[in-house]
Design a protein around this motif. Structure first.
Motif, PDB file in Angstrom:
ATOM      1  N   HIS A 100      -1.449   1.098   5.611  1.00 46.46           N
ATOM      2  CA  HIS A 100      -2.004  -0.148   6.164  1.00 46.46           C
ATOM      3  C   HIS A 100      -1.543  -1.397   5.385  1.00 46.46           C
ATOM      4  CE1 HIS A 100      -4.970  -2.508   8.371  1.00 46.46           C
ATOM      5  NE2 HIS A 100      -5.325  -3.057   7.218  1.00 46.46           N
ATOM      6  N   HIS A 140       0.479  -4.922   6.370  1.00 46.84           N
ATOM      7  CA  HIS A 140       0.152  -6.337   6.106  1.00 46.84           C
ATOM      8  C   HIS A 140       1.361  -7.068   5.492  1.00 46.84           C
ATOM      9  CE1 HIS A 140      -3.951  -6.963   7.320  1.00 46.84           C
ATOM     10  NE2 HIS A 140      -4.390  -5.902   6.665  1.00 46.84           N
ATOM     11  N   SER A 162      -7.504  -9.004   1.757  1.00 49.11           N
ATOM     12  CA  SER A 162      -8.183  -8.544   2.973  1.00 49.11           C
ATOM     13  C   SER A 162      -9.623  -8.186   2.638  1.00 49.11           C
ATOM     14  CB  SER A 162      -7.436  -7.343   3.544  1.00 49.11           C
ATOM     15  OG  SER A 162      -7.588  -6.255   2.674  1.00 49.11           O
ATOM     16  N   GLY A 163     -10.275  -7.489   3.593  1.00 56.54           N
ATOM     17  CA  GLY A 163     -11.657  -7.082   3.355  1.00 56.54           C
ATOM     18  C   GLY A 163     -11.749  -6.012   2.274  1.00 56.54           C
ATOM     19  N   GLY A 219     -11.988 -10.742   0.621  1.00 58.20           N
ATOM     20  CA  GLY A 219     -12.676 -10.764   1.922  1.00 58.20           C
ATOM     21  C   GLY A 219     -14.108 -10.268   1.800  1.00 58.20           C
ATOM     22  N   ASP A 236     -17.581 -12.030   2.834  1.00 54.52           N
ATOM     23  CA  ASP A 236     -18.574 -11.373   3.693  1.00 54.52           C
ATOM     24  C   ASP A 236     -19.939 -11.300   3.010  1.00 54.52           C
ATOM     25  OD1 ASP A 236     -16.600 -11.052   5.596  1.00 54.52           O
ATOM     26  OD2 ASP A 236     -16.096  -9.011   4.985  1.00 54.52           O
ATOM     27  N   GLY A 264     -15.777 -14.529   6.416  1.00 56.30           N
ATOM     28  CA  GLY A 264     -14.646 -15.415   6.130  1.00 56.30           C
ATOM     29  C   GLY A 264     -14.485 -16.570   7.116  1.00 56.30           C
ATOM     30  N   ASP A 304     -15.203 -20.505   6.279  1.00 52.53           N
ATOM     31  CA  ASP A 304     -14.040 -21.395   6.422  1.00 52.53           C
ATOM     32  C   ASP A 304     -14.406 -22.606   7.306  1.00 52.53           C
ATOM     33  OD1 ASP A 304     -11.487 -22.369   6.392  1.00 52.53           O
ATOM     34  OD2 ASP A 304     -10.523 -20.590   7.227  1.00 52.53           O
ATOM     35  N   GLY A 318      -6.571 -10.527   6.115  1.00 56.60           N
ATOM     36  CA  GLY A 318      -7.475 -11.438   6.814  1.00 56.60           C
ATOM     37  C   GLY A 318      -7.735 -12.746   6.086  1.00 56.60           C
ATOM     38  N   ASN A 337      -7.428 -18.092   5.645  1.00 57.07           N
ATOM     39  CA  ASN A 337      -8.337 -19.117   5.105  1.00 57.07           C
ATOM     40  C   ASN A 337      -7.648 -20.466   4.870  1.00 57.07           C
ATOM     41  OD1 ASN A 337      -9.723 -20.352   2.394  1.00 57.07           O
ATOM     42  ND2 ASN A 337     -11.171 -19.503   3.848  1.00 57.07           N
ATOM     43  N   ASP A 362      -6.164  -7.697  11.136  1.00 54.76           N
ATOM     44  CA  ASP A 362      -5.599  -6.392  11.514  1.00 54.76           C
ATOM     45  C   ASP A 362      -4.998  -6.402  12.921  1.00 54.76           C
ATOM     46  OD1 ASP A 362      -6.194  -5.383   9.083  1.00 54.76           O
ATOM     47  OD2 ASP A 362      -7.919  -4.196   9.727  1.00 54.76           O
TER      48      ASP A 362
HETATM   49  O1  KG4 Z   1      -7.073  -7.733   6.925  1.00 53.16           O
HETATM   50  P1  KG4 Z   1      -8.383  -7.701   7.626  1.00 53.16           P
HETATM   51  O2  KG4 Z   1      -8.433  -8.115   9.083  1.00 53.16           O
HETATM   52  O3  KG4 Z   1      -9.027  -6.283   7.550  1.00 53.16           O
HETATM   53  C1  KG4 Z   1      -8.918  -5.469   6.397  1.00 53.16           C
HETATM   54  O4  KG4 Z   1      -7.885  -4.763   6.274  1.00 53.16           O
HETATM   55  O5  KG4 Z   1      -9.836  -5.582   5.558  1.00 53.16           O
HETATM   56  O6  KG4 Z   1      -9.376  -8.613   6.766  1.00 53.16           O
HETATM   57  C2  KG4 Z   1     -10.730  -8.797   7.110  1.00 53.16           C
HETATM   58  C3  KG4 Z   1     -11.341  -9.752   6.083  1.00 53.16           C
HETATM   59  C4  KG4 Z   1     -12.858  -9.942   6.263  1.00 53.16           C
HETATM   60  O7  KG4 Z   1     -13.468  -9.775   5.006  1.00 53.16           O
HETATM   61  C5  KG4 Z   1     -12.973 -11.374   6.747  1.00 53.16           C
HETATM   62  O8  KG4 Z   1     -14.177 -12.021   6.344  1.00 53.16           O
HETATM   63  C6  KG4 Z   1     -11.751 -12.027   6.107  1.00 53.16           C
HETATM   64  O9  KG4 Z   1     -10.737 -11.057   6.204  1.00 53.16           O
HETATM   65  N1  KG4 Z   1     -11.318 -13.252   6.818  1.00 53.16           N
HETATM   66  C7  KG4 Z   1     -11.331 -14.470   6.240  1.00 53.16           C
HETATM   67  C8  KG4 Z   1     -10.915 -15.403   7.235  1.00 53.16           C
HETATM   68  N2  KG4 Z   1     -10.639 -14.701   8.378  1.00 53.16           N
HETATM   69  C9  KG4 Z   1     -10.892 -13.383   8.096  1.00 53.16           C
HETATM   70  N3  KG4 Z   1     -11.670 -14.846   4.989  1.00 53.16           N
HETATM   71  C10 KG4 Z   1     -11.602 -16.153   4.699  1.00 53.16           C
HETATM   72  N4  KG4 Z   1     -11.235 -17.108   5.596  1.00 53.16           N
HETATM   73  C11 KG4 Z   1     -10.876 -16.786   6.860  1.00 53.16           C
HETATM   74  N5  KG4 Z   1     -10.514 -17.728   7.727  1.00 53.16           N
END
Ligand code: KG4
Ligand code: ZN
Length: 348
Positions: free
Chosen positions: A111, A115, A136-137, A163, A167, A180, A184, A276, A280, A308
């Protein structure tokens, strides 16, 4: 040029992509956010069941949107690690079954390597070596990208991922899930210097601080204490926007400092951002300004490639496929797998 159909089900998005090397033919994503938000976070069993419901219609939709049929597909790929095992198994089993039925090669994809490949889709001229800030998360990593499948971890988080911190802070402010994007948005109208919060440095036994590692659990606790104190003063008038802006500013500053230091120390001229949190706005602004100051190039994939999706998985699979790498059909799902072990997914 290889055309790959790819599946991503590692967490709470069911996604199918069709990619021809670095070109996207179709990118379909079904988000499960509305299903999980009532629980305040991802419920693994619910995620697996949702993937199961969505996956077949999405595969048909991806082929229709690309105006392709199975005869045009050279290989089938799926995310196999890291992630929620039950969720991964749905995508992995679907991809393996399709590979058997249509007699195509199968590839498992890491994964996080996916990314990284979002940046190859964003910039078709991008070539390694470069530094990837993956936020990411589940991960906060500085990865030295040397070649397809060849990665060195230069920095990581000691506790919460970036992330996860967004959260958790959103949850303690009762803002909803995922935090996130909400933080933001609120930060845009808040004062980023309203509150001074700790960046979370990692002390070294010999003195000083680790230059590339992050820690966000102390920051989360500091926000919690601050919120308790502010509530004691005036429970009904929490300065939510200022809290969001100050928290976001602290995370963006900490990540920018570590990334720029790392790129300069290793003499790396290009930084690619993924995951993710790369969506930001505060992080984008800080990192772009600092990179320009130091004559470094930064690649921010478009927002829909930061969160994702399956086209990033397909882009990684294309690169492996073009090098003759395929995976055995016995490949399993793994909840954890360091990115330095990517090549263990392919036949030797
Ligand atoms: O990469 P992703 O879609 O999934 C994983 O592989 O974890 O990341 C999800 C994370 C979540 O914690 C979400 O709150 C964060 O990315 N996220 C953000 C924003 N958009 C998504 N964090 C900060 N600012 C954003 N605009
Ligand atoms: Zn991800």
């Amino acid at each position: 040029m290889a055309t790959i159909l790819s599946v991503e089900t590692s967490c709470d998005e069911t996604a199918i992509g069709i990619v021809k090397n670095r070109y996207i033919r179709s990118n379909v994503v079904a988000s499960q956010i509305s299903v999980h938000s009532i629980y305040g976070g991802v419920v693994p069993e619910v995620a697996s069941r949702q993937h199961l419901t969505m996956i077949n219609p999405l595969i048909s939709q991806a082929l229709t949107e690309a105006e392709l049929d199975w005869g045009d597909i050279d290989g089938i790929a799926a995310t196999c690690a890291p992630g929620l095992v039950g969720a991964l198994l749905v995508g992995l089993t679907a991809a393996k079954t399709l590979a058997i039925v249509h007699q195509k090669p199968f590839l498992g994809v890491h994964h996080l390597e996916g990314h990284i490949y979002a940046s190859y889709l964003a910039d078709s001229q991008l070539q390694p070596p470069f530094l990837c800030l993956l936020v990411s998360g589940g991960h906060t990593s500085l990865i030295y990208v040397k070649d397809c499948g060849v990665y060195e971890m230069l920095g990581s988080t000691r506790d919460d991922a970036a992330g996860e911190a967004f959260d958790k802070v959103a949850r303690l402010l009762s803002l909803g899930y995922p935090g996130g994007p909400i933080i933001d948005k609120l930060a845009k109208t808040g004062n980023p210097t309203a509150f001074s919060l700790p960046e979370g440095k990692i002390s070294l036994p010999q003195g000083g601080y680790h230059p590339y590692d992050s820690s966000f659990s102390g920051l989360k606790t500091a926000v919690l204490r601050l919120v308790d104190k502010l509530k004691q003063k005036d429970e009904n008038n929490l300065p939510i926007n200022d809290l969001a802006a100050s928290f976001q500013e602290t995370v963006a500053r900490a990540l920018t400092k570590r990334t720029i230091t790392c790129a300069l120390d290793y003499g790396i001229k290009t930084i690619a951002v993924g995951g993710g949190v790369a969506a930001n706005s505060g992080l984008r602004q800080h990192l772009q300004t600092a990179a320009t100051e130091h004559n470094l190039k930064v690649i921010f994939p478009p927002l829909k490639l930061c969160t994702d999706n399956a086209v990033m998985i397909g882009a990684a699979a294309c690169d492996h496929f073009n090098r003759g790498h395929t995976s055995p059909l016995t490949l399993g799902a793994q909840s954890r797998l360091p990115i330095t072990k990517v090549m263990s997914l392919y036949k030797q």
